[in-house]
Design a protein around this motif. Structure first.
Motif, PDB file in Angstrom:
ATOM      1  N   SER A 109      18.764  32.523  44.632  1.00 30.81           N
ATOM      2  CA  SER A 109      19.562  32.997  43.503  1.00 30.81           C
ATOM      3  C   SER A 109      20.152  34.368  43.787  1.00 30.81           C
ATOM      4  CB  SER A 109      18.707  33.064  42.234  1.00 30.81           C
ATOM      5  OG  SER A 109      18.176  31.801  41.913  1.00 30.81           O
ATOM      6  N   VAL A 110      19.329  35.271  44.308  1.00 30.54           N
ATOM      7  CA  VAL A 110      19.790  36.620  44.614  1.00 30.54           C
ATOM      8  C   VAL A 110      20.894  36.581  45.662  1.00 30.54           C
ATOM      9  CG1 VAL A 110      19.151  38.843  45.620  1.00 30.54           C
ATOM     10  CG2 VAL A 110      17.615  37.730  43.984  1.00 30.54           C
ATOM     11  N   VAL A 111      20.663  35.857  46.743  1.00 33.78           N
ATOM     12  CA  VAL A 111      21.639  35.794  47.829  1.00 33.78           C
ATOM     13  C   VAL A 111      22.952  35.180  47.342  1.00 33.78           C
ATOM     14  CG1 VAL A 111      22.164  34.723  50.058  1.00 33.78           C
ATOM     15  CG2 VAL A 111      19.919  35.740  49.654  1.00 33.78           C
ATOM     16  N   SER A 112      22.865  34.107  46.556  1.00 37.27           N
ATOM     17  CA  SER A 112      24.080  33.410  46.129  1.00 37.27           C
ATOM     18  C   SER A 112      24.927  34.255  45.191  1.00 37.27           C
ATOM     19  CB  SER A 112      23.723  32.072  45.470  1.00 37.27           C
ATOM     20  OG  SER A 112      22.926  32.266  44.314  1.00 37.27           O
ATOM     21  N   VAL A 113      24.289  34.930  44.227  1.00 37.97           N
ATOM     22  CA  VAL A 113      25.054  35.733  43.276  1.00 37.97           C
ATOM     23  C   VAL A 113      25.647  36.961  43.955  1.00 37.97           C
ATOM     24  CG1 VAL A 113      24.936  37.094  41.161  1.00 37.97           C
ATOM     25  CG2 VAL A 113      23.758  34.900  41.281  1.00 37.97           C
ATOM     26  N   VAL A 114      24.876  37.612  44.829  1.00 40.03           N
ATOM     27  CA  VAL A 114      25.399  38.781  45.537  1.00 40.03           C
ATOM     28  C   VAL A 114      26.538  38.366  46.467  1.00 40.03           C
ATOM     29  CG1 VAL A 114      24.846  40.582  47.212  1.00 40.03           C
ATOM     30  CG2 VAL A 114      23.265  40.083  45.344  1.00 40.03           C
ATOM     31  N   LEU A 115      26.391  37.235  47.146  1.00 41.42           N
ATOM     32  CA  LEU A 115      27.473  36.739  48.003  1.00 41.42           C
ATOM     33  C   LEU A 115      28.714  36.418  47.181  1.00 41.42           C
ATOM     34  CD1 LEU A 115      28.578  35.719  50.729  1.00 41.42           C
ATOM     35  CD2 LEU A 115      27.520  33.492  50.211  1.00 41.42           C
ATOM     36  N   PHE A 116      28.525  35.840  46.013  1.00 36.94           N
ATOM     37  CA  PHE A 116      29.645  35.496  45.138  1.00 36.94           C
ATOM     38  C   PHE A 116      30.430  36.745  44.739  1.00 36.94           C
ATOM     39  CE2 PHE A 116      31.523  34.481  40.986  1.00 36.94           C
ATOM     40  CZ  PHE A 116      32.103  33.246  41.235  1.00 36.94           C
ATOM     41  N   VAL A 117      29.707  37.754  44.268  1.00 36.50           N
ATOM     42  CA  VAL A 117      30.360  38.977  43.803  1.00 36.50           C
ATOM     43  C   VAL A 117      30.981  39.745  44.966  1.00 36.50           C
ATOM     44  CG1 VAL A 117      29.954  41.210  42.697  1.00 36.50           C
ATOM     45  CG2 VAL A 117      28.903  39.147  41.763  1.00 36.50           C
ATOM     46  N   ALA A 118      30.273  39.828  46.080  1.00 44.96           N
ATOM     47  CA  ALA A 118      30.805  40.540  47.238  1.00 44.96           C
ATOM     48  C   ALA A 118      32.054  39.860  47.776  1.00 44.96           C
ATOM     49  CB  ALA A 118      29.741  40.626  48.331  1.00 44.96           C
ATOM     50  N   SER A 119      32.044  38.540  47.816  1.00 43.64           N
ATOM     51  CA  SER A 119      33.208  37.798  48.299  1.00 43.64           C
ATOM     52  C   SER A 119      34.401  37.998  47.376  1.00 43.64           C
ATOM     53  CB  SER A 119      32.877  36.307  48.410  1.00 43.64           C
ATOM     54  OG  SER A 119      31.821  36.103  49.329  1.00 43.64           O
ATOM     55  N   PHE A 120      34.143  38.043  46.074  1.00 39.60           N
ATOM     56  CA  PHE A 120      35.215  38.322  45.118  1.00 39.60           C
ATOM     57  C   PHE A 120      35.795  39.715  45.357  1.00 39.60           C
ATOM     58  CE2 PHE A 120      36.620  40.185  41.092  1.00 39.60           C
ATOM     59  CZ  PHE A 120      37.513  39.234  40.640  1.00 39.60           C
ATOM     60  N   GLY A 121      34.936  40.698  45.533  1.00 39.91           N
ATOM     61  CA  GLY A 121      35.385  42.072  45.673  1.00 39.91           C
ATOM     62  C   GLY A 121      36.204  42.334  46.918  1.00 39.91           C
ATOM     63  N   ILE A 122      36.021  41.514  47.936  1.00 42.28           N
ATOM     64  CA  ILE A 122      36.736  41.768  49.189  1.00 42.28           C
ATOM     65  C   ILE A 122      38.122  41.121  49.223  1.00 42.28           C
ATOM     66  CG2 ILE A 122      36.105  39.782  50.656  1.00 42.28           C
ATOM     67  CD1 ILE A 122      35.251  41.907  52.758  1.00 42.28           C
ATOM     68  N   GLY A 123      38.411  40.213  48.294  1.00 39.21           N
ATOM     69  CA  GLY A 123      39.701  39.542  48.362  1.00 39.21           C
ATOM     70  C   GLY A 123      40.283  39.159  47.018  1.00 39.21           C
ATOM     71  N   LEU A 124      39.659  38.219  46.345  1.00 37.42           N
ATOM     72  CA  LEU A 124      40.224  37.685  45.105  1.00 37.42           C
ATOM     73  C   LEU A 124      40.196  38.705  43.969  1.00 37.42           C
ATOM     74  CD1 LEU A 124      41.519  35.132  43.960  1.00 37.42           C
ATOM     75  CD2 LEU A 124      39.235  34.343  43.286  1.00 37.42           C
ATOM     76  N   GLY A 125      39.369  39.735  44.087  1.00 35.32           N
ATOM     77  CA  GLY A 125      39.357  40.778  43.066  1.00 35.32           C
ATOM     78  C   GLY A 125      40.567  41.691  43.138  1.00 35.32           C
ATOM     79  N   PRO A 126      40.756  42.415  44.247  1.00 34.81           N
ATOM     80  CA  PRO A 126      41.853  43.392  44.292  1.00 34.81           C
ATOM     81  C   PRO A 126      43.224  42.837  44.655  1.00 34.81           C
ATOM     82  CG  PRO A 126      40.498  43.578  46.270  1.00 34.81           C
ATOM     83  CD  PRO A 126      39.813  42.579  45.376  1.00 34.81           C
ATOM     84  N   ILE A 127      43.284  41.809  45.486  1.00 34.97           N
ATOM     85  CA  ILE A 127      44.578  41.412  46.056  1.00 34.97           C
ATOM     86  C   ILE A 127      45.549  40.839  45.025  1.00 34.97           C
ATOM     87  CG2 ILE A 127      45.692  39.844  47.717  1.00 34.97           C
ATOM     88  CD1 ILE A 127      43.333  40.371  49.585  1.00 34.97           C
ATOM     89  N   PRO A 128      45.130  40.021  44.044  1.00 29.58           N
ATOM     90  CA  PRO A 128      46.111  39.569  43.040  1.00 29.58           C
ATOM     91  C   PRO A 128      46.774  40.705  42.273  1.00 29.58           C
ATOM     92  CG  PRO A 128      44.185  38.153  42.989  1.00 29.58           C
ATOM     93  CD  PRO A 128      43.845  39.297  43.893  1.00 29.58           C
ATOM     94  N   TRP A 129      46.119  41.859  42.181  1.00 25.19           N
ATOM     95  CA  TRP A 129      46.737  43.006  41.513  1.00 25.19           C
ATOM     96  C   TRP A 129      47.701  43.735  42.443  1.00 25.19           C
ATOM     97  CZ3 TRP A 129      46.267  43.198  36.470  1.00 25.19           C
ATOM     98  CH2 TRP A 129      45.154  42.606  35.862  1.00 25.19           C
ATOM     99  N   LEU A 130      47.454  43.656  43.734  1.00 22.54           N
ATOM    100  CA  LEU A 130      48.312  44.337  44.711  1.00 22.54           C
ATOM    101  C   LEU A 130      49.545  43.529  45.074  1.00 22.54           C
ATOM    102  CD1 LEU A 130      48.789  46.522  46.972  1.00 22.54           C
ATOM    103  CD2 LEU A 130      47.375  45.051  48.451  1.00 22.54           C
ATOM    104  N   LEU A 131      49.388  42.226  45.187  1.00 24.79           N
ATOM    105  CA  LEU A 131      50.443  41.387  45.752  1.00 24.79           C
ATOM    106  C   LEU A 131      51.757  41.409  44.970  1.00 24.79           C
ATOM    107  CD1 LEU A 131      50.163  39.866  48.401  1.00 24.79           C
ATOM    108  CD2 LEU A 131      49.923  37.748  47.097  1.00 24.79           C
TER     109      LEU A 131
END
Length: 212
Positions: A109-131
């Motif tokens: 559970s810990v690994v999956s949620v942290v991976l989910f949030v970290a993966s979001f933060g590296i791409g799908l989080g910031p890039i739609p606002w930049l593009l």
């Protein structure tokens, strides 16, 4: 009149879809409902607190890292990397939620949620606002970016209202609809979204005319 031109319509379409994908990834539900949802599916209090702390700290750190990586790996590559890993994380979380009481469930559970949030933060989080600023014609950039941002908030509202209904209906499989949206998002980015790293607006516009 210029808003109706293909030079604006197609970039706006891309920006809107990315904003919807950002919210339909389930990221805000991971932040807003993770504690309640994980407890309801058998996670102990200590594990839930650890997940909440790691989610928030990890999101800040990984977003800072994404600023460094955008001009090296490229926006499109980071989006693809981000969404593929979010799909993997959603699968891991679903397994954990479906297996309460197992000795390996808290760690997964810990690994999956942290991976989910970290993966979001590296791409799908910031890039739609930049593009949007990189693909929109200058004469319609402000208005088009406003439309895309409004779409993001509308998608956020829809997902927020629907999630508890989905959670009650699907139980431990509540995040699988988000995984399906992310899979569609991977295909969309792979075939539709242009790479903007190191390119002028004129170059990007030529590519978009070829795709539209």
């Amino acid at each position: 009149r210029s808003r109706a031109r293909p030079a604006t319509r197609y970039p706006l379409f891309i920006a809107i879809v990315l904003m919807v994908l950002q919210q339909f990834s389930g990221i805000n539900n991971a932040f807003n409902y993770s504690s309640v949802f994980l407890k309801a599916n058998g996670m102990d209090e200590a594990t839930v607190v650890l997940i909440a702390v790691l989610m928030n700290v990890g999101n800040v750190l990984i977003t800072a890292l994404s600023v460094y990586l955008m001009d090296r790996a490229g926006r499109r590559a980071l989006l693809l990397f981000s969404m593929v890993n979010m799909v993997i994380a959603t699968g891991m979380l679903t397994v954990a939620l479906h297996s309460p009481g197992q000795p390996w469930t808290p760690a997964l559970s810990v690994v999956s949620v942290v991976l989910f949030v970290a993966s979001f933060g590296i791409g799908l989080g910031p890039i739609p606002w930049l593009l949007p600023a990189e693909i929109m014609p200058s004469q319609t950039r402000a208005l088009s970016s406003s439309v895309a941002a409004s779409t993001n908030w509308l998608a956020n509202f829809i997902v927020g209202q629907a999630f508890l209904l989905v959670a009650n209906a699907l139980g431990p499989f509540s995040f699988t609809p988000f995984a399906a949206c992310l899979v569609l998002g991977v295909a969309f980015v792979a075939y539709v979204v242009p790479e903007t790293k190191g390119k002028s607006l004129e170059q990007i516009q030529r590519e978009l005319r070829g795709l539209s």
